[in-house]
Design a protein around this motif. Structure first.
Motif, PDB file in Angstrom:
ATOM      1  N   SER A   1       0.842  -1.209   0.000  1.00  0.00           N
ATOM      2  CA  SER A   1       0.000   0.000   0.000  1.00  0.00           C
ATOM      3  C   SER A   1       0.873   1.255   0.000  1.00  0.00           C
ATOM      4  CB  SER A   1      -0.942  -0.006   1.208  1.00  0.00           C
ATOM      5  OG  SER A   1      -0.209   0.216   2.393  1.00  0.00           O
ATOM      6  N   ALA A   2       1.999   1.188   0.715  1.00  0.00           N
ATOM      7  CA  ALA A   2       2.915   2.331   0.707  1.00  0.00           C
ATOM      8  C   ALA A   2       3.493   2.533  -0.695  1.00  0.00           C
ATOM      9  CB  ALA A   2       4.032   2.120   1.721  1.00  0.00           C
ATOM     10  N   ALA A   3       3.786   1.427  -1.385  1.00  0.00           N
ATOM     11  CA  ALA A   3       4.338   1.531  -2.745  1.00  0.00           C
ATOM     12  C   ALA A   3       3.324   2.156  -3.695  1.00  0.00           C
ATOM     13  CB  ALA A   3       4.749   0.144  -3.243  1.00  0.00           C
ATOM     14  N   VAL A   4       2.055   1.734  -3.554  1.00  0.00           N
ATOM     15  CA  VAL A   4       1.003   2.313  -4.405  1.00  0.00           C
ATOM     16  C   VAL A   4       0.874   3.802  -4.130  1.00  0.00           C
ATOM     17  CG1 VAL A   4      -1.499   2.313  -4.852  1.00  0.00           C
ATOM     18  CG2 VAL A   4      -0.266   0.146  -4.634  1.00  0.00           C
ATOM     19  N   TYR A   5       0.914   4.150  -2.850  1.00  0.00           N
ATOM     20  CA  TYR A   5       0.829   5.566  -2.465  1.00  0.00           C
ATOM     21  C   TYR A   5       1.954   6.366  -3.113  1.00  0.00           C
ATOM     22  CZ  TYR A   5       1.853   9.519   0.690  1.00  0.00           C
ATOM     23  OH  TYR A   5       2.178  10.738   1.222  1.00  0.00           O
ATOM     24  N   ILE A   6       3.178   5.850  -3.040  1.00  0.00           N
ATOM     25  CA  ILE A   6       4.326   6.548  -3.628  1.00  0.00           C
ATOM     26  C   ILE A   6       4.132   6.704  -5.138  1.00  0.00           C
ATOM     27  CG2 ILE A   6       6.797   6.311  -4.149  1.00  0.00           C
ATOM     28  CD1 ILE A   6       7.067   4.963  -1.351  1.00  0.00           C
TER      29      ILE A   6
END
Lengths: 181, 554
Positions: free
Chosen positions: A115-120
């Motif tokens: 989810s952090a990767a998608v956010y980035i």
């Protein structure tokens, strides 16, 4: 299972050994600098480091046990996990609740990282305001916070304060996305 | 006399309105971040560096110094109220602080911590002011060979103090130096380990590594940690009576001296100091047998020792430019980005920074006291922040910090990568401090090595033929051997309480992952054998109990 991603020393030693070998291959392929005489080539220190890592991973391979046994712990996670894994844990740690919704902590961690990767990845196309608000609202909701209005207000409020504080106060340009400001 | 003049000069800088505001903000932000489970001085400093970039170098440094000791104090608040030390160096604080709070004296315990921190901080700042200029004079004579040896010593000392497993500590240090070498070589145009990616030509910014390893990895750890709900704790009265104040002053005075000198040593630091402070006070106090049951002296000793050690750790940073701990390594990285090269010349080249920082520490200590006492009820509320809100916000703070620095999405993915690496490291008992120190010192180390060899025309014996350099390397080698010596000593003596104290010096995790297990149950079991094995203090298998739950010092 409160000790996700803990490996035996041998597994880690093999992984580190492979990294060391790969690193050494690259270090030995590095071109020498011959334009002027230099006492130390750019590849000198990397070669030493690669050899050092290889030797250290062999030493690690020869050690008994795994992280649970010598958790000198570099983080609280390790500490509390040691407590859990060694069965000497505090009751609180055993009976307490964990965030998230999946029963396997490894999946929970993978999902959080994803989810952090998608956010980035969305920061540039959606802009900082939108992507950050979405990310914090959804993550907070997923982690089990039930007061949705408070969640939305806090997420949007903090994001806006950060955004305008950075762009107006510190002159740091953040991606504005579809917004004109 | 000259020192006094310089100090007044420093005060004139530190008392400038904007610097005052930033000391205040730094202390406040540090305290709040230190309060939060899992975030300690390293995360606090790393999170605030992006703000520092927009400031004047002196102001930025003053703010970050405030963050540092604010975070250490913040950790003590969560230790006392929740028995969940927010910082490694306050694990020992919970031994007597939490029992005091459970008896209904939370307010008294917090006030004691504030006063002890204040005394510890103030005494050590005076010592810093006296010691640092003298050391700078000696260090001016250092050449590249000596600097190389000094950095090797810094690394080995941190490795040797970062836990029981020396091999893992060394691996972390080696990988740290490897990361430092990524990018275009500093003296030749050769690309190293850039894989053809333009984003890596400039190397990997240390802040990405720091925020990833500490703040982001901590988010992962918090995500899967089981925790009890936060219990509301009544604070009670903050007032200390005369007798209590007397005993706090007496204990703080001697523990501050001890803490400061431990802080000066490379690799030691606030955690080691706090455990040693606790153990030694237990021996010295007439009522040592009541330690662990809520004895005010048992709370005072580690609190004053850890604060003074935090100040002591500025000595090698400001005078030699070589950090002796993870936290000061991050501060060094911040300084270099601000265009200041700390070291013996800093005192003559940038006296405003040097004396400004020292004067701001005096002010910071006063701010810490004035700020923390009235805000104690508020801090108790902050501790109740639901982790569900906290976790994504920490991720956002990391992201904004890195993006504001480089405007690069690639760097954000790198940050995530280091977060995962940091989590894997802590799960598997690899200390983090040697890695971050390696990242920050790696490039400097290589440069010093090259300069020294340039001088000696490629003769490697220069490192051993120069007396200072040879001496430093010998101490470095000894520091690596010390855990082994400690282990043999322990076997010989059968691990009694005495050795407990020694081990504390040898083994606690001087790295700095900072936070503590969030176990919300009582640590009334610091029994008479030790400051060693509070249940929370880490690895139960670790018989010497020095493990501070794996966080580290500052």
């Amino acid at each position: 299972m409160d000790t996700p991603f803990r490996f035996s020393n041998r597994v880690m030693a093999v992984a580190l050994g492979l990294i060391a070998i790969g690193y050494l291959v690259l270090a030995f392929q590095m071109p020498d600098f011959t334009a002027v005489q230099v006492p130390v080539q750019p590849s000198t220190l990397p070669r030493w480091l690669g050899v050092a890592l290889l030797i250290l991973s062999i030493l690690l391979f020869l050690q008994k046990g795994g992280a649970g046994k010598d958790a000198t712990a570099s983080g609280s996670g390790a500490a509390s996990n040691v407590a859990d894994s060694e069965g000497t844990s505090d009751e609180g740690a055993e009976t307490g609740t964990r965030l998230g919704r999946l029963s396997d902590p490894r999946l929970e961690l993978a999902l959080f990282a994803a989810s952090a990767a998608v956010y980035i990845a969305l920061i540039t196309p959606l802009g900082f305001l939108l992507s950050t608000t979405l990310y914090t609202v959804l993550t907070t909701w997923y982690l089990g916070y039930r007061r949705h209005l408070v969640n939305l207000a806090v997420s949007a409020g903090v994001t806006a304060v950060l955004y305008f504080g950075m762009t107006e106060g510190l002159n740091v340009v953040l991606p504005s996305g579809p917004f004109p400001f | 006399m000259e020192t006094l003049n310089q100090l007044f000069y420093g005060f004139s800088i530190a008392l400038a309105p904007e610097n005052l505001v930033f000391v205040f903000l730094g202390v406040l932000a540090g305290t709040i971040i230190g309060l939060l489970p899992g975030l300690g001085p390293m995360s606090a400093i790393a999170l605030l560096i992006p703000i520092a970039y927009g400031l004047d170098a002196t102001t930025a440094m003053i703010m970050l110094a405030g963050v540092y000791y604010g975070a250490i104090f913040g950790g003590s608040t969560s230790s006392i109220l929740l028995n969940a030390p927010g910082v490694a160096s306050t694990v020992a604080t919970s031994f007597d602080g939490y029992p005091m709070a459970r008896k209904g004296y939370a307010g008294k315990a917090l006030a004691t911590a504030a006063v002890a921190s204040f005394i510890g901080g103030t005494i050590s700042v005076v010592l810093l002011m006296l010691v640092a200029p003298q050391l700078s004079r000696v260090a001016v004579a250092f050449g590249p060979a000596e600097y190389f040896a000094l950095m090797v010593l810094g690394l080995t000392a941190v490795v040797s103090l970062s836990g029981q497993n020396l091999v893992k500590g060394l691996i972390a240090a080696v990988v740290g130096v490897m990361i430092a070498l990524v990018g275009t070589d500093s003296t030749t145009p050769v690309q190293r380990f850039t894989f053809g990616l333009p984003e890596l030509y400039e190397g990997i910014e240390f802040l990405i590594v720091a925020l990833g390893l500490f703040a982001l990895a901590e988010v992962f750890a918090l995500l899967v940690r089981r925790s009890q709900g936060m219990n509301a704790m009544t604070i009670g009265s903050l007032w200390l009576n005369r007798q209590e104040l007397g005993s706090i002053t007496k204990v703080s005075s001697r523990q501050s001296l001890l803490g400061f000198f431990i802080g000066v040593l490379p690799g030691a630091g606030a955690t080691v100091a706090s455990f040693l402070g606790y153990a030694s006070e237990k021996k010295l106090a007439k009522d040592g047998h009541t330690f662990g049951k809520g004895n005010i002296k048992g709370l005072t000793a580690p609190e004053s020792a850890n604060n003074s050690a935090a100040v002591g750790s500025f000595v090698p940073l400001l005078t030699l430019g070589v950090p002796g701990s993870g936290t000061t390594a991050i501060l060094l990285g911040a300084l270099m980005v601000l265009g200041i090269q700390p070291g013996p010349l800093m005192l003559s080249d940038r006296p405003e920074v040097f004396w400004g920082i020292i004067a701001s520490m005096y002010i910071g200590n006063i701010v810490l006291l004035v700020l923390n006492l009235p805000l104690i009820p508020l801090f108790a509320k902050i501790l109740k922040t639901p982790p569900a809100i906290l976790l994504p916000l920490i991720v956002v703070f990391c992201v904004i910090g890195i993006y504001g620095l480089s405007f690069s999405i690639f760097d954000l993915f790198l940050l995530l990568g280091f977060g995962i690496i940091g989590y894997l490291m802590r799960q598997n008992g690899f200390p983090l401090a040697p890695l971050i120190l390696g990242v920050i010192l790696g490039g400097l180390m290589e440069r010093s090595m090259r300069q020294a060899l340039q001088i000696s025309h490629g003769d490697w014996s220069i490192f051993l033929s120069q007396p200072i350099s040879a001496g430093l390397l010998a101490v470095g080698a000894l520091s690596l051997a010390s855990p082994l010596i400690g282990y043999l000593w322990r076997r010989r003596t059968g691990g009694n309480a005495q050795s407990g104290a020694t081990d504390i010096a040898v083994a606690p995790d001087a790295d700095a992952a900072e936070d503590a297990p969030e176990s919300a149950n009582s640590v009334t079991a610091v029994n008479s054998t030790d400051a060693q094995s509070a249940p929370d203090a880490g690895d139960p298998t670790d018989s010497d109990g020095t493990n501070d739950g794996g966080r580290g010092t500052s």
